[in-house]
Design a protein around this motif. Structure first.
Motif, PDB file in Angstrom:
ATOM      1  N   ARG A 152       0.848  -1.200   0.000  1.00 41.80           N
ATOM      2  CA  ARG A 152       0.000   0.000   0.000  1.00 41.80           C
ATOM      3  C   ARG A 152       0.872   1.235   0.000  1.00 41.80           C
ATOM      4  N   ASN A 153       0.265   2.367  -0.303  1.00 38.30           N
ATOM      5  CA  ASN A 153       0.984   3.639  -0.253  1.00 38.30           C
ATOM      6  C   ASN A 153       1.273   4.025   1.197  1.00 38.30           C
ATOM      7  N   PHE A 154       2.393   4.710   1.389  1.00 38.40           N
ATOM      8  CA  PHE A 154       2.697   5.278   2.709  1.00 38.40           C
ATOM      9  C   PHE A 154       3.334   6.640   2.521  1.00 38.40           C
ATOM     10  N   THR A 155       3.143   7.503   3.515  1.00 39.11           N
ATOM     11  CA  THR A 155       3.680   8.863   3.449  1.00 39.11           C
ATOM     12  C   THR A 155       5.082   8.916   4.027  1.00 39.11           C
ATOM     13  N   ILE A 156       5.771  10.004   3.755  1.00 40.82           N
ATOM     14  CA  ILE A 156       7.105  10.178   4.315  1.00 40.82           C
ATOM     15  C   ILE A 156       7.008  10.396   5.827  1.00 40.82           C
ATOM     16  N   GLU A 157       5.870  10.980   6.283  1.00 37.46           N
ATOM     17  CA  GLU A 157       5.669  11.169   7.718  1.00 37.46           C
ATOM     18  C   GLU A 157       5.508   9.810   8.408  1.00 37.46           C
ATOM     19  N   GLU A 158       4.774   8.907   7.776  1.00 38.88           N
ATOM     20  CA  GLU A 158       4.628   7.566   8.336  1.00 38.88           C
ATOM     21  C   GLU A 158       5.976   6.844   8.356  1.00 38.88           C
ATOM     22  N   ALA A 159       6.764   7.080   7.326  1.00 37.23           N
ATOM     23  CA  ALA A 159       8.081   6.441   7.255  1.00 37.23           C
ATOM     24  C   ALA A 159       8.969   6.910   8.400  1.00 37.23           C
ATOM     25  N   ARG A 160       8.911   8.189   8.725  1.00 37.17           N
ATOM     26  CA  ARG A 160       9.755   8.713   9.805  1.00 37.17           C
ATOM     27  C   ARG A 160       9.350   8.155  11.163  1.00 37.17           C
ATOM     28  N   GLU A 161       8.132   7.642  11.268  1.00 36.58           N
ATOM     29  CA  GLU A 161       7.652   7.083  12.533  1.00 36.58           C
ATOM     30  C   GLU A 161       7.745   5.556  12.557  1.00 36.58           C
ATOM     31  N   ALA A 162       8.311   4.963  11.492  1.00 35.84           N
ATOM     32  CA  ALA A 162       8.394   3.504  11.404  1.00 35.84           C
ATOM     33  C   ALA A 162       9.476   2.948  12.334  1.00 35.84           C
ATOM     34  N   ASP A 163       9.397   1.638  12.598  1.00 35.74           N
ATOM     35  CA  ASP A 163      10.413   0.981  13.412  1.00 35.74           C
ATOM     36  C   ASP A 163      11.737   0.885  12.663  1.00 35.74           C
ATOM     37  N   GLU A 164      11.644   0.615  11.367  1.00 35.33           N
ATOM     38  CA  GLU A 164      12.830   0.572  10.516  1.00 35.33           C
ATOM     39  C   GLU A 164      12.400   0.739   9.066  1.00 35.33           C
ATOM     40  N   ALA A 165      13.376   0.827   8.178  1.00 33.55           N
ATOM     41  CA  ALA A 165      13.096   0.977   6.763  1.00 33.55           C
ATOM     42  C   ALA A 165      14.252   0.361   5.976  1.00 33.55           C
ATOM     43  N   PHE A 166      13.999   0.106   4.705  1.00 32.02           N
ATOM     44  CA  PHE A 166      15.069  -0.421   3.860  1.00 32.02           C
ATOM     45  C   PHE A 166      14.731  -0.228   2.397  1.00 32.02           C
ATOM     46  N   VAL A 167      15.706  -0.472   1.552  1.00 33.30           N
ATOM     47  CA  VAL A 167      15.510  -0.438   0.103  1.00 33.30           C
ATOM     48  C   VAL A 167      16.020  -1.745  -0.486  1.00 33.30           C
ATOM     49  N   THR A 168      15.557  -2.058  -1.690  1.00 32.80           N
ATOM     50  CA  THR A 168      16.072  -3.229  -2.402  1.00 32.80           C
ATOM     51  C   THR A 168      16.394  -2.857  -3.838  1.00 32.80           C
ATOM     52  N   SER A 169      17.445  -3.488  -4.356  1.00 29.24           N
ATOM     53  CA  SER A 169      17.817  -3.335  -5.766  1.00 29.24           C
ATOM     54  C   SER A 169      18.787  -4.450  -6.117  1.00 29.24           C
TER      55      SER A 169
END
Length: 286
Positions: free
Chosen positions: A228-245
């Motif tokens: 689903r879509n998520f905002t950058i504000e939600e991302a800043r409040e997340a437990d962690e984040a990552f990227v894949t490539s």
């Protein structure tokens, strides 16, 4: 000196030439793929070949080689250049019709051009950056509307990486209508508890080959995946984040727009997914 492949020939890189009238050069009229190499073998090659075929089809562009020939060329370049860990870059353009024109040339009269080269990247799997994570900034997404086609139109992603560098960060996530689309050269994810959240597939983002594999492995490991879509504000409040490539596999994100995630260190989900991805991909490499 590397051996490269150009339109049917294996050549020293300093002898490789493409016409100045090639539409990839003049109009970014081309597509590309990057396949990782681990232990001298190709990672997710079938996925990259399938996405290449889709990109070509979306642009009504002919492939100058078959899938079998493409695999053989990849393997030959890996062998000739002695690549143990690294990447194979592939680019197909609409060719050189003889003069500049906005109208597509007749494919019967102007065959597509194809170029491949390798990049030697020792330590690709054991990248120390993955142990500390990367910092990102958010930028407006002003690209064209068909990001699902892997074209060589990479100017804005390059500008995004430079914006990040000037801001003292490592990369950027692009935001459109308030929601994160993707990174400059990767797919974007946040983690809340045991739930991985990432934007669903559409024309708005690249259908990442590494993305597909990582989400499959996550589900097999009993992790919850929510597309689903998520905002950058939600991302800043997340437990962690990552990227894949294909070039970074799974890379933890530890800071977004100056806000640390998880105390500014990688959490438990991204490192575990990276470990699983590398283990399973090595088993399936060809």
């Amino acid at each position: 000196m590397r051996t490269v492949y150009v339109n049917g020939e294996y050549l020293p890189e300093n002898e490789a030439k493409i016409s100045i009238f090639d539409r990839g050069f003049l109009m970014a009229d081309g597509v590309y793929e990057v396949t990782s190499v681990l232990d001298g073998k190709l990672i997710d090659f079938d996925g990259h070949a399938a996405r290449l075929e889709r990109s070509l089809g979306e642009l009504d562009m002919a492939s100058p080689v078959t899938a079998e020939e493409l695999l053989a060329i990849h393997r030959e370049l890996v062998a000739r250049n002695g690549i143990d860990e690294g990447m194979v870059y592939l680019q197909i353009t609409r060719g050189a019709p003889g003069d500049r024109d906005f109208v597509f040339p007749d494919p019967e009269e102007t065959p597509s051009s194809i170029v491949l080269f390798t990049q030697d990247k020792p330590g690709l799997a054991d990248n120390p950056v993955a142990k500390k994570g990367i910092r990102i900034i958010s930028i407006d997404d002003i690209r064209w509307g068909r990001r699902d086609i892997k074209t060589v139109q990479l100017l804005y992603p390059s500008m995004g990486k430079m914006m990040a560098r000037k801001a003292g960060a490592d990369d950027a996530w692009m935001v459109e209508d308030g929601f994160v689309t993707e990174g400059t050269s990767n797919n974007a994810y946040i983690v809340k508890g045991n739930r991985i959240i990432t934007r669903g597939l559409s024309n708005d983002i690249l259908h990442g080959i590494t993305r597909a594999a990582v989400l499959r492995f996550a589900r097999e490991a009993q992790m919850e995946v929510e597309e689903r879509n998520f905002t950058i504000e939600e991302a800043r409040e997340a437990d962690e984040a990552f990227v894949t490539s294909a070039s970074t596999f799974v890379m933890p994100v530890v800071e977004i727009d100056g806000t640390p995630l998880g105390g500014g260190v990688p959490g438990r989900v991204a490192p575990r997914l990276r470990e699983i991805y590398l283990e399973e991909s090595r088993k399936a490499a060809i």
